[in-house]
Design a protein around this motif. Structure first.
Motif, PDB file in Angstrom:
ATOM      1  N   ALA A 191       0.841  -1.204   0.000  1.00 25.65           N
ATOM      2  CA  ALA A 191       0.000   0.000   0.000  1.00 25.65           C
ATOM      3  C   ALA A 191       0.877   1.256   0.000  1.00 25.65           C
ATOM      4  O   ALA A 191       0.607   2.230  -0.713  1.00 25.65           O
ATOM      5  N   TYR A 192       1.937   1.223   0.798  1.00 22.15           N
ATOM      6  CA  TYR A 192       2.852   2.365   0.840  1.00 22.15           C
ATOM      7  C   TYR A 192       3.591   2.507  -0.486  1.00 22.15           C
ATOM      8  O   TYR A 192       3.808   3.633  -0.977  1.00 22.15           O
ATOM      9  N   ALA A 193       3.962   1.368  -1.098  1.00 20.43           N
ATOM     10  CA  ALA A 193       4.636   1.415  -2.396  1.00 20.43           C
ATOM     11  C   ALA A 193       3.728   2.062  -3.445  1.00 20.43           C
ATOM     12  O   ALA A 193       4.177   2.876  -4.260  1.00 20.43           O
ATOM     13  N   ALA A 194       2.445   1.712  -3.424  1.00 22.64           N
ATOM     14  CA  ALA A 194       1.501   2.292  -4.377  1.00 22.64           C
ATOM     15  C   ALA A 194       1.338   3.785  -4.126  1.00 22.64           C
ATOM     16  O   ALA A 194       1.238   4.592  -5.065  1.00 22.64           O
ATOM     17  N   GLU A 195       1.304   4.160  -2.855  1.00 21.99           N
ATOM     18  CA  GLU A 195       1.171   5.580  -2.493  1.00 21.99           C
ATOM     19  C   GLU A 195       2.359   6.374  -3.033  1.00 21.99           C
ATOM     20  O   GLU A 195       2.185   7.465  -3.609  1.00 21.99           O
ATOM     21  N   LEU A 196       3.561   5.846  -2.860  1.00 24.90           N
ATOM     22  CA  LEU A 196       4.753   6.524  -3.371  1.00 24.90           C
ATOM     23  C   LEU A 196       4.780   6.529  -4.895  1.00 24.90           C
ATOM     24  O   LEU A 196       5.142   7.538  -5.517  1.00 24.90           O
ATOM     25  N   ALA A 197       4.405   5.403  -5.501  1.00 27.33           N
ATOM     26  CA  ALA A 197       4.432   5.304  -6.967  1.00 27.33           C
ATOM     27  C   ALA A 197       3.501   6.336  -7.606  1.00 27.33           C
ATOM     28  O   ALA A 197       3.796   6.859  -8.689  1.00 27.33           O
ATOM     29  N   ALA A 198       2.402   6.642  -6.941  1.00 27.24           N
ATOM     30  CA  ALA A 198       1.444   7.601  -7.489  1.00 27.24           C
ATOM     31  C   ALA A 198       2.061   8.986  -7.656  1.00 27.24           C
ATOM     32  O   ALA A 198       1.617   9.769  -8.501  1.00 27.24           O
ATOM     33  N   THR A 199       3.084   9.282  -6.867  1.00 26.06           N
ATOM     34  CA  THR A 199       3.729  10.591  -6.974  1.00 26.06           C
ATOM     35  C   THR A 199       5.133  10.523  -7.567  1.00 26.06           C
ATOM     36  O   THR A 199       5.635  11.525  -8.090  1.00 26.06           O
ATOM     37  N   GLN A 200       5.772   9.342  -7.498  1.00 27.02           N
ATOM     38  CA  GLN A 200       7.168   9.238  -7.911  1.00 27.02           C
ATOM     39  C   GLN A 200       7.375   8.578  -9.277  1.00 27.02           C
ATOM     40  O   GLN A 200       8.364   8.852  -9.952  1.00 27.02           O
ATOM     41  N   GLU A 230      -9.020  -5.983 -10.053  1.00 27.77           N
ATOM     42  CA  GLU A 230      -8.514  -5.256  -8.885  1.00 27.77           C
ATOM     43  C   GLU A 230      -7.092  -4.752  -9.120  1.00 27.77           C
ATOM     44  O   GLU A 230      -6.745  -3.650  -8.687  1.00 27.77           O
ATOM     45  N   ARG A 231      -6.282  -5.539  -9.801  1.00 25.95           N
ATOM     46  CA  ARG A 231      -4.915  -5.079 -10.101  1.00 25.95           C
ATOM     47  C   ARG A 231      -4.959  -3.890 -11.055  1.00 25.95           C
ATOM     48  O   ARG A 231      -4.179  -2.938 -10.918  1.00 25.95           O
ATOM     49  N   MET A 232      -5.868  -3.933 -12.022  1.00 24.80           N
ATOM     50  CA  MET A 232      -5.983  -2.816 -12.957  1.00 24.80           C
ATOM     51  C   MET A 232      -6.471  -1.556 -12.247  1.00 24.80           C
ATOM     52  O   MET A 232      -6.117  -0.433 -12.636  1.00 24.80           O
ATOM     53  N   ARG A 233      -7.260  -1.723 -11.207  1.00 22.27           N
ATOM     54  CA  ARG A 233      -7.697  -0.561 -10.428  1.00 22.27           C
ATOM     55  C   ARG A 233      -6.529   0.065  -9.679  1.00 22.27           C
ATOM     56  O   ARG A 233      -6.473   1.291  -9.493  1.00 22.27           O
ATOM     57  N   ILE A 234      -5.596  -0.781  -9.247  1.00 18.80           N
ATOM     58  CA  ILE A 234      -4.379  -0.263  -8.606  1.00 18.80           C
ATOM     59  C   ILE A 234      -3.606   0.579  -9.612  1.00 18.80           C
ATOM     60  O   ILE A 234      -3.168   1.696  -9.313  1.00 18.80           O
ATOM     61  N   VAL A 235      -3.440   0.040 -10.811  1.00 22.26           N
ATOM     62  CA  VAL A 235      -2.713   0.754 -11.866  1.00 22.26           C
ATOM     63  C   VAL A 235      -3.410   2.081 -12.190  1.00 22.26           C
ATOM     64  O   VAL A 235      -2.760   3.127 -12.321  1.00 22.26           O
ATOM     65  N   ALA A 236      -4.723   2.030 -12.316  1.00 28.05           N
ATOM     66  CA  ALA A 236      -5.473   3.245 -12.656  1.00 28.05           C
ATOM     67  C   ALA A 236      -5.331   4.312 -11.582  1.00 28.05           C
ATOM     68  O   ALA A 236      -5.187   5.510 -11.888  1.00 28.05           O
ATOM     69  N   ALA A 237      -5.339   3.896 -10.319  1.00 24.40           N
ATOM     70  CA  ALA A 237      -5.200   4.861  -9.222  1.00 24.40           C
ATOM     71  C   ALA A 237      -3.817   5.509  -9.242  1.00 24.40           C
ATOM     72  O   ALA A 237      -3.668   6.711  -9.003  1.00 24.40           O
ATOM     73  N   ILE A 238      -2.787   4.707  -9.534  1.00 20.90           N
ATOM     74  CA  ILE A 238      -1.427   5.251  -9.632  1.00 20.90           C
ATOM     75  C   ILE A 238      -1.328   6.196 -10.822  1.00 20.90           C
ATOM     76  O   ILE A 238      -0.750   7.282 -10.727  1.00 20.90           O
ATOM     77  N   ALA A 239      -1.923   5.789 -11.951  1.00 18.79           N
ATOM     78  CA  ALA A 239      -1.887   6.623 -13.154  1.00 18.79           C
ATOM     79  C   ALA A 239      -2.609   7.947 -12.954  1.00 18.79           C
ATOM     80  O   ALA A 239      -2.239   8.969 -13.557  1.00 18.79           O
ATOM     81  N   SER A 240      -3.629   7.956 -12.093  1.00 14.56           N
ATOM     82  CA  SER A 240      -4.377   9.186 -11.823  1.00 14.56           C
ATOM     83  C   SER A 240      -3.674  10.066 -10.804  1.00 14.56           C
ATOM     84  O   SER A 240      -4.162  11.142 -10.460  1.00 14.56           O
ATOM     85  N   ARG A 241      -2.537   9.600 -10.290  1.00 16.61           N
ATOM     86  CA  ARG A 241      -1.709  10.333  -9.329  1.00 16.61           C
ATOM     87  C   ARG A 241      -2.462  10.635  -8.034  1.00 16.61           C
ATOM     88  O   ARG A 241      -2.354  11.723  -7.471  1.00 16.61           O
ATOM     89  N   ASP A 242      -3.197   9.615  -7.590  1.00 19.40           N
ATOM     90  CA  ASP A 242      -3.974   9.740  -6.356  1.00 19.40           C
ATOM     91  C   ASP A 242      -3.396   8.772  -5.322  1.00 19.40           C
ATOM     92  O   ASP A 242      -3.785   7.599  -5.267  1.00 19.40           O
ATOM     93  N   PRO A 243      -2.466   9.234  -4.458  1.00 13.60           N
ATOM     94  CA  PRO A 243      -1.789   8.342  -3.513  1.00 13.60           C
ATOM     95  C   PRO A 243      -2.721   7.614  -2.557  1.00 13.60           C
ATOM     96  O   PRO A 243      -2.582   6.404  -2.343  1.00 13.60           O
ATOM     97  N   ALA A 252      -4.717   4.958  -4.397  1.00 12.00           N
ATOM     98  CA  ALA A 252      -3.836   3.847  -4.795  1.00 12.00           C
ATOM     99  C   ALA A 252      -3.590   2.922  -3.609  1.00 12.00           C
ATOM    100  O   ALA A 252      -3.661   1.690  -3.734  1.00 12.00           O
ATOM    101  N   ALA A 253      -3.298   3.514  -2.440  1.00 12.77           N
ATOM    102  CA  ALA A 253      -3.066   2.701  -1.236  1.00 12.77           C
ATOM    103  C   ALA A 253      -4.326   1.937  -0.861  1.00 12.77           C
ATOM    104  O   ALA A 253      -4.265   0.760  -0.474  1.00 12.77           O
ATOM    105  N   ALA A 254      -5.494   2.591  -0.975  1.00 11.52           N
ATOM    106  CA  ALA A 254      -6.757   1.934  -0.637  1.00 11.52           C
ATOM    107  C   ALA A 254      -7.035   0.763  -1.570  1.00 11.52           C
ATOM    108  O   ALA A 254      -7.537  -0.288  -1.142  1.00 11.52           O
ATOM    109  N   MET A 255      -6.705   0.914  -2.848  1.00 10.64           N
ATOM    110  CA  MET A 255      -6.920  -0.163  -3.815  1.00 10.64           C
ATOM    111  C   MET A 255      -6.036  -1.375  -3.498  1.00 10.64           C
ATOM    112  O   MET A 255      -6.446  -2.522  -3.669  1.00 10.64           O
ATOM    113  N   VAL A 256      -4.821  -1.121  -3.039  1.00  4.51           N
ATOM    114  CA  VAL A 256      -3.931  -2.226  -2.679  1.00  4.51           C
ATOM    115  C   VAL A 256      -4.456  -2.952  -1.446  1.00  4.51           C
ATOM    116  O   VAL A 256      -4.475  -4.190  -1.388  1.00  4.51           O
ATOM    117  N   ARG A 257      -4.874  -2.190  -0.448  1.00  5.05           N
ATOM    118  CA  ARG A 257      -5.419  -2.826   0.759  1.00  5.05           C
ATOM    119  C   ARG A 257      -6.661  -3.662   0.421  1.00  5.05           C
ATOM    120  O   ARG A 257      -6.830  -4.771   0.950  1.00  5.05           O
TER     121      ARG A 257
END
Length: 275
Positions: free
Chosen positions: A111-120, A201-214, A217-222
């Motif tokens: 979840a933290y990795a997804a949060e960081l990926a959304a901005t980094q 669900e994995r594609m939703r993780i990708v979409a959240a990261i692509a939308s730059r919403d940390p 993205a973390a919520a989708m991973v959880r």
């Protein structure tokens, strides 16, 4: 190595040599994949006996920093993932950490990795993650599916641009996937079915990261990790298998660690030598 060795004081000479060589390995003076000077060269360098050098090398080997095979010169094996894996494996076994605690941690780390990926993560890296996700349902069989799933989560960890977080995620992901495959041996179709059922669900993780919403993205991973547990429970129930007990999961984890995380099995191929 430096032209002048560190000053050796009276006391445990081998320990001081270990600390000096350890420092040179960790700061890159002696890089991963290179060879240590010969025992004779080291003895002359530190002005000590051969047995003292052999003792120091044995300690460095036990630390996982060097590897000696077939009587050849020791090779530096200071890889971050290897050192972390050995340390985590030791801690899990000494502290009697349960399987559910280990894999619960993975959910938080991802979840933290997804949060960081959304901005980094760059747009190209997000594309790589999307491609890795699409590759999973395109795989056929347990081994290819496991490899593709591992690649997806390793990519997620990498694009967080946090090396420590990425190393932790890679190792625990490896444990989780290997154990999932092992526990599904009675009917490996369960593993593939569960993995493929979570493609959306994995594609939703990708979409959240692509939308730059940390936060999203973390919520989708959880949510993904929660659904994974639910799907595994349902799959085992449908197959008539009994649920995996907490004790059973912990025993399987301990067995895997003892079998797969060993200093002798973590050596890397040498990529160079000291002049």
């Amino acid at each position: 190595m430096p032209e002048t060795p560190a000053r050796i004081f009276r006391g445990r000479v081998a320990d001081q040599i270990v600390e000096d060589l350890r420092g040179q390995i960790l700061d890159g003076t002696l890089p991963d994949g290179s060879r240590l000077p010969s025992e004779r060269e080291l003895a002359a360098y530190y002005d000590v006996s051969g047995p003292t050098i052999r003792e120091a090398i044995r300690v460095l080997t036990a630390m996982g920093l060097v590897n000696t095979r077939n009587g050849s010169r020791a090779v530096i094996t200071a890889q971050g993932d290897t050192l972390l894996a050995v340390s985590i494996a030791s801690l899990v076994q000494v502290e009697k950490v349960s399987g559910s605690e280990v894999f619960g941690l993975l959910g938080a780390l991802n979840a933290y990795a997804a949060e960081l990926a959304a901005t980094q993560a760059s747009d190209q890296e997000v594309t790589r993650l999307r491609e890795a996700s699409h590759a999973i349902p395109a795989s056929e069989g347990v081994a290819p599916t496991a490899t593709a799933l591992r690649e997806f989560f390793n990519t997620l960890a990498t694009i967080s641009h946090n090396p420590l977080l990425a190393a932790l995620c890679r190792f625990i992901t490896e444990m989780q996937i290997e154990l999932a495959v092992k526990l599904a041996e009675s009917d490996n179709r369960d593993f593939v079915q569960v993995v493929n059922s979570l493609h959306t669900e994995r594609m939703r993780i990708v979409a959240a990261i692509a939308s730059r919403d940390p936060q999203h993205a973390a919520a989708m991973v959880r949510n993904y990790h929660r659904l994974t547990v639910e799907q595994i429970v349902e799959a085992r129930k449908a197959a008539g298998d009994s649920p995996v007990s907490g004790t059973g999961l912990t025993e399987a984890l301990t067995t895997w660690l003892r079998t797969n995380v060993t200093l002798s099995g973590q050596a890397t191929s040498p990529r160079g030598s000291l002049p």
